[in-house]
Design a protein around this motif. Sequence first.
Motif, PDB file in Angstrom:
ATOM      1  N   ALA A 196      46.886   3.209  72.980  1.00 13.84           N
ATOM      2  CA  ALA A 196      46.388   2.072  72.864  1.00 13.84           C
ATOM      3  C   ALA A 196      45.560   1.922  71.442  1.00 13.84           C
ATOM      4  CB  ALA A 196      45.438   1.637  74.289  1.00 13.84           C
ATOM      5  N   PRO A 197      45.320   0.907  70.832  1.00  7.03           N
ATOM      6  CA  PRO A 197      44.519   0.946  69.720  1.00  7.03           C
ATOM      7  C   PRO A 197      42.851   1.039  70.092  1.00  7.03           C
ATOM      8  CG  PRO A 197      45.702  -1.218  69.708  1.00  7.03           C
ATOM      9  CD  PRO A 197      46.110  -0.548  71.128  1.00  7.03           C
ATOM     10  N   ASP A 198      42.217   2.040  69.421  1.00  9.41           N
ATOM     11  CA  ASP A 198      40.729   2.069  69.645  1.00  9.41           C
ATOM     12  C   ASP A 198      40.267   2.566  68.321  1.00  9.41           C
ATOM     13  OD1 ASP A 198      41.723   4.762  69.585  1.00  9.41           O
ATOM     14  OD2 ASP A 198      39.977   5.196  71.161  1.00  9.41           O
TER      15      ASP A 198
ATOM     16  N   HIS B 223      54.639  -1.959  70.048  1.00  8.80           N
ATOM     17  CA  HIS B 223      54.327  -3.479  70.041  1.00  8.80           C
ATOM     18  C   HIS B 223      52.764  -3.643  69.849  1.00  8.80           C
ATOM     19  CE1 HIS B 223      54.951  -7.536  71.257  1.00  8.80           C
ATOM     20  NE2 HIS B 223      53.821  -7.168  72.002  1.00  8.80           N
ATOM     21  N   LEU B 224      52.389  -4.131  68.585  1.00 14.30           N
ATOM     22  CA  LEU B 224      51.134  -4.599  68.287  1.00 14.30           C
ATOM     23  C   LEU B 224      50.086  -3.495  68.323  1.00 14.30           C
ATOM     24  CD1 LEU B 224      51.071  -8.269  69.946  1.00 14.30           C
ATOM     25  CD2 LEU B 224      51.234  -7.643  67.373  1.00 14.30           C
ATOM     26  N   GLY B 225      50.528  -2.240  67.987  1.00 15.91           N
ATOM     27  CA  GLY B 225      49.462  -1.171  68.133  1.00 15.91           C
ATOM     28  C   GLY B 225      49.605  -0.352  69.461  1.00 15.91           C
ATOM     29  N   PHE B 226      50.126  -0.871  70.394  1.00 15.21           N
ATOM     30  CA  PHE B 226      50.414  -0.139  71.766  1.00 15.21           C
ATOM     31  C   PHE B 226      51.777   0.624  71.829  1.00 15.21           C
ATOM     32  CE2 PHE B 226      47.481  -3.511  72.665  1.00 15.21           C
ATOM     33  CZ  PHE B 226      46.562  -2.879  73.530  1.00 15.21           C
ATOM     34  N   VAL B 227      51.881   1.526  72.463  1.00 14.00           N
ATOM     35  CA  VAL B 227      53.028   2.338  72.458  1.00 14.00           C
ATOM     36  C   VAL B 227      53.155   2.402  74.050  1.00 14.00           C
ATOM     37  CG1 VAL B 227      54.476   4.458  72.093  1.00 14.00           C
ATOM     38  CG2 VAL B 227      52.924   3.767  70.523  1.00 14.00           C
ATOM     39  N   PHE B 228      54.736   1.879  74.441  1.00 12.80           N
ATOM     40  CA  PHE B 228      55.110   1.634  75.953  1.00 12.80           C
ATOM     41  C   PHE B 228      56.050   2.787  76.087  1.00 12.80           C
ATOM     42  CE2 PHE B 228      53.046  -2.308  74.922  1.00 12.80           C
ATOM     43  CZ  PHE B 228      52.305  -2.635  76.060  1.00 12.80           C
ATOM     44  N   ALA B 229      56.009   3.306  77.353  1.00 17.56           N
ATOM     45  CA  ALA B 229      57.232   4.053  77.792  1.00 17.56           C
ATOM     46  C   ALA B 229      58.349   3.226  78.211  1.00 17.56           C
ATOM     47  CB  ALA B 229      56.790   5.075  79.007  1.00 17.56           C
ATOM     48  N   LEU B 230      59.523   3.537  77.331  1.00 20.61           N
ATOM     49  CA  LEU B 230      60.530   2.837  77.590  1.00 20.61           C
ATOM     50  C   LEU B 230      61.352   3.416  78.604  1.00 20.61           C
ATOM     51  CD1 LEU B 230      61.995   2.505  74.027  1.00 20.61           C
ATOM     52  CD2 LEU B 230      61.326   0.488  75.422  1.00 20.61           C
ATOM     53  N   THR B 231      61.385   4.550  79.315  1.00 24.49           N
ATOM     54  CA  THR B 231      62.028   5.098  80.334  1.00 24.49           C
ATOM     55  C   THR B 231      60.891   5.881  80.956  1.00 24.49           C
ATOM     56  OG1 THR B 231      62.721   6.910  79.308  1.00 24.49           O
ATOM     57  CG2 THR B 231      64.073   5.045  79.254  1.00 24.49           C
ATOM     58  N   GLU B 232      61.209   6.476  82.431  1.00 29.08           N
ATOM     59  CA  GLU B 232      60.235   7.342  82.991  1.00 29.08           C
ATOM     60  C   GLU B 232      60.364   8.642  82.089  1.00 29.08           C
ATOM     61  OE1 GLU B 232      59.866  10.068  86.700  1.00 29.08           O
ATOM     62  OE2 GLU B 232      59.706   7.847  86.928  1.00 29.08           O
ATOM     63  N   LEU B 233      59.132   9.060  81.517  1.00 28.84           N
ATOM     64  CA  LEU B 233      59.123  10.237  80.592  1.00 28.84           C
ATOM     65  C   LEU B 233      58.446  11.503  81.336  1.00 28.84           C
ATOM     66  CD1 LEU B 233      57.989   8.269  77.158  1.00 28.84           C
ATOM     67  CD2 LEU B 233      60.354   8.893  78.122  1.00 28.84           C
TER      68      LEU B 233
ATOM     69  N   ALA C  92      49.551   2.318  58.767  1.00 39.44           N
ATOM     70  CA  ALA C  92      50.332   1.498  59.846  1.00 39.44           C
ATOM     71  C   ALA C  92      50.331   0.177  59.853  1.00 39.44           C
ATOM     72  CB  ALA C  92      50.269   2.213  61.414  1.00 39.44           C
ATOM     73  N   ARG C  93      51.395  -0.617  59.774  1.00 41.20           N
ATOM     74  CA  ARG C  93      51.208  -1.913  60.121  1.00 41.20           C
ATOM     75  C   ARG C  93      50.858  -2.400  61.441  1.00 41.20           C
ATOM     76  NH1 ARG C  93      56.188  -5.806  58.896  1.00 41.20           N
ATOM     77  NH2 ARG C  93      56.900  -4.536  60.484  1.00 41.20           N
ATOM     78  N   TRP C  94      49.873  -3.101  61.607  1.00 43.06           N
ATOM     79  CA  TRP C  94      49.267  -3.749  62.950  1.00 43.06           C
ATOM     80  C   TRP C  94      49.825  -4.991  63.332  1.00 43.06           C
ATOM     81  CZ3 TRP C  94      47.347  -0.342  66.725  1.00 43.06           C
ATOM     82  CH2 TRP C  94      47.115   0.616  66.274  1.00 43.06           C
ATOM     83  N   PHE C  95      49.651  -6.015  62.384  1.00 41.80           N
ATOM     84  CA  PHE C  95      50.240  -7.375  62.309  1.00 41.80           C
ATOM     85  C   PHE C  95      50.276  -7.872  61.080  1.00 41.80           C
ATOM     86  CE2 PHE C  95      45.563  -7.296  62.578  1.00 41.80           C
ATOM     87  CZ  PHE C  95      45.167  -8.428  61.715  1.00 41.80           C
ATOM     88  N   GLU C  96      51.005  -8.945  60.956  1.00 43.41           N
ATOM     89  CA  GLU C  96      51.566  -9.669  59.820  1.00 43.41           C
ATOM     90  C   GLU C  96      51.445  -8.604  58.399  1.00 43.41           C
ATOM     91  OE1 GLU C  96      48.652 -12.992  59.894  1.00 43.41           O
ATOM     92  OE2 GLU C  96      50.123 -13.885  61.513  1.00 43.41           O
ATOM     93  N   ASP C  97      50.539  -8.811  57.627  1.00 45.54           N
ATOM     94  CA  ASP C  97      50.402  -8.078  56.334  1.00 45.54           C
ATOM     95  C   ASP C  97      49.232  -6.988  56.363  1.00 45.54           C
ATOM     96  OD1 ASP C  97      48.556  -9.625  55.485  1.00 45.54           O
ATOM     97  OD2 ASP C  97      48.974  -9.543  53.710  1.00 45.54           O
ATOM     98  N   ARG C  98      48.688  -6.702  57.582  1.00 46.67           N
ATOM     99  CA  ARG C  98      47.630  -6.068  58.134  1.00 46.67           C
ATOM    100  C   ARG C  98      47.840  -4.689  58.442  1.00 46.67           C
ATOM    101  NH1 ARG C  98      42.622  -8.438  56.307  1.00 46.67           N
ATOM    102  NH2 ARG C  98      42.895 -10.560  56.208  1.00 46.67           N
TER     103      ARG C  98
END
Length: 161
Positions: free
Chosen positions: A34-36, A91-101, A61-67
């Motif tokens: 998560a972004p911090d 997704h917008l700076g967060f990384v979510f697990a796509l499957t159980e890892l 790293a791109r966070w949103f639009e051209d930022r």
Amino acid sequence: MILPRYHIADSAIPGAGKGLFLDETVAAGRIITAPDGIDRTYRHADIHASAELMAQFHASARWFEDRYTLSPDWPDECYINHSFQPNGLWHLGFVFALTELPPGTEITVDYRHLLPPGESEDFADSATGETITGFSWSESLAGSTRALAELLDSSHADRDV
């Protein structure tokens, strides 16, 4: 910030250097990073207009639009490597697990979400040999939003927090 326990070690991806590996199981749909500590973002044009900022662009790293953020101190999140078949969803700076890892999993994301639109990495995808070229902002946001909605729809009943 990286939420699960993890360690940095040699990547299993040829030519990737180091990678970020889980030390605990992460359920599908859970947040891995998560972004911090983001104190500033920069417009793409402003980075290109400054020799000082361009010298750090390799750590952007791109966070949103051209930022974009610039992370020349390489926080551990920077050890997440690229894959066209990632196990993490950016997704917008967060990384979510796509499957159980399970523990020992090396985390990967699709770098096309982090790159400027139409700009390519200076390396190719190790599995396919294909060029890694940045999505447009709308393509990135639409694709990651759809993927996140599908992921959460399929996994939310088991793990509402």
